[in-house]
Design a protein around this motif. Sequence first.
Motif, PDB file in Angstrom:
ATOM      1  N   GLY A 109     -15.789   8.192 -10.778  1.00 60.91           N
ATOM      2  CA  GLY A 109     -16.884   8.920 -10.139  1.00 60.91           C
ATOM      3  C   GLY A 109     -17.498   8.085  -9.028  1.00 60.91           C
ATOM      4  N   GLY A 110     -18.708   8.437  -8.660  1.00 60.29           N
ATOM      5  CA  GLY A 110     -19.429   7.657  -7.666  1.00 60.29           C
ATOM      6  C   GLY A 110     -18.958   7.885  -6.246  1.00 60.29           C
ATOM      7  N   VAL A 111     -19.260   6.929  -5.394  1.00 61.63           N
ATOM      8  CA  VAL A 111     -19.063   7.099  -3.960  1.00 61.63           C
ATOM      9  C   VAL A 111     -17.586   7.155  -3.565  1.00 61.63           C
ATOM     10  CG1 VAL A 111     -19.082   4.641  -3.331  1.00 61.63           C
ATOM     11  CG2 VAL A 111     -20.029   6.344  -1.737  1.00 61.63           C
ATOM     12  N   TYR A 112     -16.693   6.609  -4.382  1.00 60.16           N
ATOM     13  CA  TYR A 112     -15.276   6.641  -4.037  1.00 60.16           C
ATOM     14  C   TYR A 112     -14.668   8.037  -4.184  1.00 60.16           C
ATOM     15  CZ  TYR A 112     -15.340   1.499  -4.191  1.00 60.16           C
ATOM     16  OH  TYR A 112     -15.610   0.183  -3.961  1.00 60.16           O
ATOM     17  N   PHE A 113     -15.312   8.880  -4.950  1.00 58.26           N
ATOM     18  CA  PHE A 113     -14.776  10.224  -5.193  1.00 58.26           C
ATOM     19  C   PHE A 113     -15.733  11.334  -4.758  1.00 58.26           C
ATOM     20  CE2 PHE A 113     -12.543   7.497  -8.193  1.00 58.26           C
ATOM     21  CZ  PHE A 113     -11.228   7.910  -8.034  1.00 58.26           C
ATOM     22  N   GLY A 114     -16.958  11.000  -4.419  1.00 53.61           N
ATOM     23  CA  GLY A 114     -17.967  12.007  -4.108  1.00 53.61           C
ATOM     24  C   GLY A 114     -17.666  12.805  -2.850  1.00 53.61           C
ATOM     25  N   GLU A 115     -18.099  14.026  -2.848  1.00 53.51           N
ATOM     26  CA  GLU A 115     -17.991  14.924  -1.695  1.00 53.51           C
ATOM     27  C   GLU A 115     -19.385  15.425  -1.335  1.00 53.51           C
ATOM     28  OE1 GLU A 115     -15.366  15.467   0.029  1.00 53.51           O
ATOM     29  OE2 GLU A 115     -13.749  14.744  -1.291  1.00 53.51           O
ATOM     30  N   PRO A 116     -19.667  15.676  -0.054  1.00 52.34           N
ATOM     31  CA  PRO A 116     -18.759  15.572   1.094  1.00 52.34           C
ATOM     32  C   PRO A 116     -18.569  14.132   1.565  1.00 52.34           C
ATOM     33  CG  PRO A 116     -20.923  16.234   1.842  1.00 52.34           C
ATOM     34  CD  PRO A 116     -20.995  16.194   0.338  1.00 52.34           C
ATOM     35  N   ARG A 117     -17.497  13.927   2.299  1.00 50.35           N
ATOM     36  CA  ARG A 117     -17.207  12.645   2.911  1.00 50.35           C
ATOM     37  C   ARG A 117     -16.440  12.894   4.195  1.00 50.35           C
ATOM     38  NH1 ARG A 117     -14.598   9.514  -1.311  1.00 50.35           N
ATOM     39  NH2 ARG A 117     -14.025   7.999   0.272  1.00 50.35           N
ATOM     40  N   GLY A 118     -16.517  11.986   5.125  1.00 51.02           N
ATOM     41  CA  GLY A 118     -15.758  12.169   6.357  1.00 51.02           C
ATOM     42  C   GLY A 118     -16.366  11.440   7.532  1.00 51.02           C
ATOM     43  N   ILE A 119     -15.786  11.679   8.691  1.00 54.68           N
ATOM     44  CA  ILE A 119     -16.293  11.155   9.964  1.00 54.68           C
ATOM     45  C   ILE A 119     -16.418  12.339  10.905  1.00 54.68           C
ATOM     46  CG2 ILE A 119     -15.852   9.620  11.920  1.00 54.68           C
ATOM     47  CD1 ILE A 119     -14.170   7.876  10.050  1.00 54.68           C
ATOM     48  N   THR A 171     -20.555  10.245  -0.212  1.00 57.44           N
ATOM     49  CA  THR A 171     -21.589  10.747  -1.108  1.00 57.44           C
ATOM     50  C   THR A 171     -21.489  10.073  -2.470  1.00 57.44           C
ATOM     51  OG1 THR A 171     -21.479  12.906  -0.005  1.00 57.44           O
ATOM     52  CG2 THR A 171     -22.584  12.825  -2.139  1.00 57.44           C
ATOM     53  N   GLN A 172     -22.592   9.498  -2.909  1.00 59.60           N
ATOM     54  CA  GLN A 172     -22.669   8.888  -4.240  1.00 59.60           C
ATOM     55  C   GLN A 172     -23.144   9.960  -5.220  1.00 59.60           C
ATOM     56  OE1 GLN A 172     -21.919   6.125  -5.725  1.00 59.60           O
ATOM     57  NE2 GLN A 172     -23.485   5.401  -7.119  1.00 59.60           N
ATOM     58  N   VAL A 173     -22.286  10.326  -6.159  1.00 62.39           N
ATOM     59  CA  VAL A 173     -22.590  11.418  -7.090  1.00 62.39           C
ATOM     60  C   VAL A 173     -22.249  10.992  -8.508  1.00 62.39           C
ATOM     61  CG1 VAL A 173     -22.071  13.789  -7.750  1.00 62.39           C
ATOM     62  CG2 VAL A 173     -22.108  13.177  -5.342  1.00 62.39           C
ATOM     63  N   TYR A 174     -23.180  11.215  -9.438  1.00 67.58           N
ATOM     64  CA  TYR A 174     -22.913  11.008 -10.863  1.00 67.58           C
ATOM     65  C   TYR A 174     -23.573  12.104 -11.674  1.00 67.58           C
ATOM     66  CZ  TYR A 174     -20.456   6.579 -10.838  1.00 67.58           C
ATOM     67  OH  TYR A 174     -19.497   5.617 -10.676  1.00 67.58           O
ATOM     68  N   THR A 175     -22.904  12.502 -12.757  1.00 73.88           N
ATOM     69  CA  THR A 175     -23.474  13.454 -13.699  1.00 73.88           C
ATOM     70  C   THR A 175     -23.888  12.716 -14.970  1.00 73.88           C
ATOM     71  OG1 THR A 175     -21.357  13.936 -14.790  1.00 73.88           O
ATOM     72  CG2 THR A 175     -21.933  15.253 -12.834  1.00 73.88           C
ATOM     73  N   THR A 176     -24.706  13.362 -15.755  1.00 71.85           N
ATOM     74  CA  THR A 176     -25.131  12.786 -17.031  1.00 71.85           C
ATOM     75  C   THR A 176     -23.925  12.415 -17.887  1.00 71.85           C
ATOM     76  OG1 THR A 176     -27.174  14.072 -17.008  1.00 71.85           O
ATOM     77  CG2 THR A 176     -26.439  13.224 -19.146  1.00 71.85           C
ATOM     78  N   GLY A 177     -22.951  13.329 -17.988  1.00 70.65           N
ATOM     79  CA  GLY A 177     -21.785  13.091 -18.829  1.00 70.65           C
ATOM     80  C   GLY A 177     -20.964  11.902 -18.374  1.00 70.65           C
ATOM     81  N   GLU A 178     -20.792  11.749 -17.058  1.00 68.14           N
ATOM     82  CA  GLU A 178     -20.017  10.622 -16.537  1.00 68.14           C
ATOM     83  C   GLU A 178     -20.681   9.287 -16.876  1.00 68.14           C
ATOM     84  OE1 GLU A 178     -17.825  12.337 -12.534  1.00 68.14           O
ATOM     85  OE2 GLU A 178     -19.980  11.920 -12.456  1.00 68.14           O
ATOM     86  N   ILE A 179     -21.989   9.251 -16.751  1.00 69.52           N
ATOM     87  CA  ILE A 179     -22.715   8.013 -17.039  1.00 69.52           C
ATOM     88  C   ILE A 179     -22.698   7.720 -18.532  1.00 69.52           C
ATOM     89  CG2 ILE A 179     -24.952   6.848 -16.899  1.00 69.52           C
ATOM     90  CD1 ILE A 179     -25.544   8.735 -14.464  1.00 69.52           C
ATOM     91  N   GLU A 180     -22.928   8.746 -19.318  1.00 63.60           N
ATOM     92  CA  GLU A 180     -23.051   8.531 -20.768  1.00 63.60           C
ATOM     93  C   GLU A 180     -21.744   8.053 -21.386  1.00 63.60           C
ATOM     94  OE1 GLU A 180     -23.861  11.530 -24.334  1.00 63.60           O
ATOM     95  OE2 GLU A 180     -25.674  11.110 -23.155  1.00 63.60           O
ATOM     96  N   ARG A 181     -20.612   8.601 -20.959  1.00 73.10           N
ATOM     97  CA  ARG A 181     -19.362   8.216 -21.607  1.00 73.10           C
ATOM     98  C   ARG A 181     -18.982   6.768 -21.302  1.00 73.10           C
ATOM     99  NH1 ARG A 181     -14.757  11.805 -18.346  1.00 73.10           N
ATOM    100  NH2 ARG A 181     -14.987  10.770 -16.313  1.00 73.10           N
TER     101      ARG A 181
END
Length: 351
Positions: free
Chosen positions: A133-143, A156-166
């Motif tokens: 997860g996180g910024v390496y996979f977050g969308e949107p991204r680009g130039i 984009t730095q993105v995390y969900t509750t489930g991703e963090i908890e596991r």
Amino acid sequence: MQMLLLLPGDGIGPEVCAEVRRVAAALTPDIVIDEAIYGGASFDAHGTPLTDDVLARALSSTAVLLGAVGGPQWANAPRALRPEAGLLKLRKEMQVFANLRPALCFDALADASSLKREVVAGLDIMIVRELTGGVYFGEPRGIETLADGQQRGFDTQVYTTGEIERVARVAFELARGRSNRVTSAEKSNVMESGVLWKQVVTALHARDYTDVQLDHMLADNAAMQIVRAPTQFDVLLTDNLFGDILSDAAAQATGSLGMLPSAALGEAGKPGLYEPIHGSAPDIAGKGVANPLAAILSFEMALRWSFGRADTADRLFAAVTRALDGGALTRDIGGTHSTTAMGDAVIAALG
């Protein structure tokens, strides 16, 4: 049947993976070893860094062990087809969300660290990095090109509750088998994803892990503390980006990137992904001087976490320790042993 898929990759990857194959043959001849091209080598042969066939073989294996990936010759390839994109796809498809990166300073290497011996002696950190997860996979991204002609790059730095908890649960469980301490690192002072990270980890701790000591630390402070007093950490939990950075800082405290393995784990029963954290080191590729211990210790982690052979893993770890104590050192850790000679020393130390 237990099967290890070797993906040697690029640069020094084939050299260090050759030593893993020799060690595995001596230690665990019953484990079937498969091998395939991957990364830049696969791009040159097939136009993609990870073919569907190799991905299918990875998903059906007991464990996958990578060598290294990338090199300057692929720097101008389309981003989606660069060797590193194959690595990210492999992690994503294997659903290996918890990256275990031990930073352990062997006594024989305490003087090889860029830090003083008294600072690193006894260092034993387990960094648990969220990996999918996180910024390496977050969308949107680009130039994009702005109206005034300037360009703007964005991720984009993105995390969900489930991703963090596991991934936090993995850290707490590991701590229970160690010194029972978790330090969670984020940037909650300036990032909303950091605020959520801290909230979720705190709530999980209060609900299920009150027996484990939990501390929170800002990631930039954690970087400073790793070079100031690294032995204060037991399990260090962090996100994808900060984990990438902090684990490399911790690696140098141990003496060399060439010493440190990693494991990437998903749900129980699924194949794990193992790799040394060093890069492809194109400047020394083919010279026979690369340190294979990070790759060999990655196999040790595979024995422990995927093959269910803790006793065999202990035997291999002890052999590496004996080899180092006996003066087997490659160039990166102050010695003159070749890649093959280091493999020979570990095999001899197996007894």
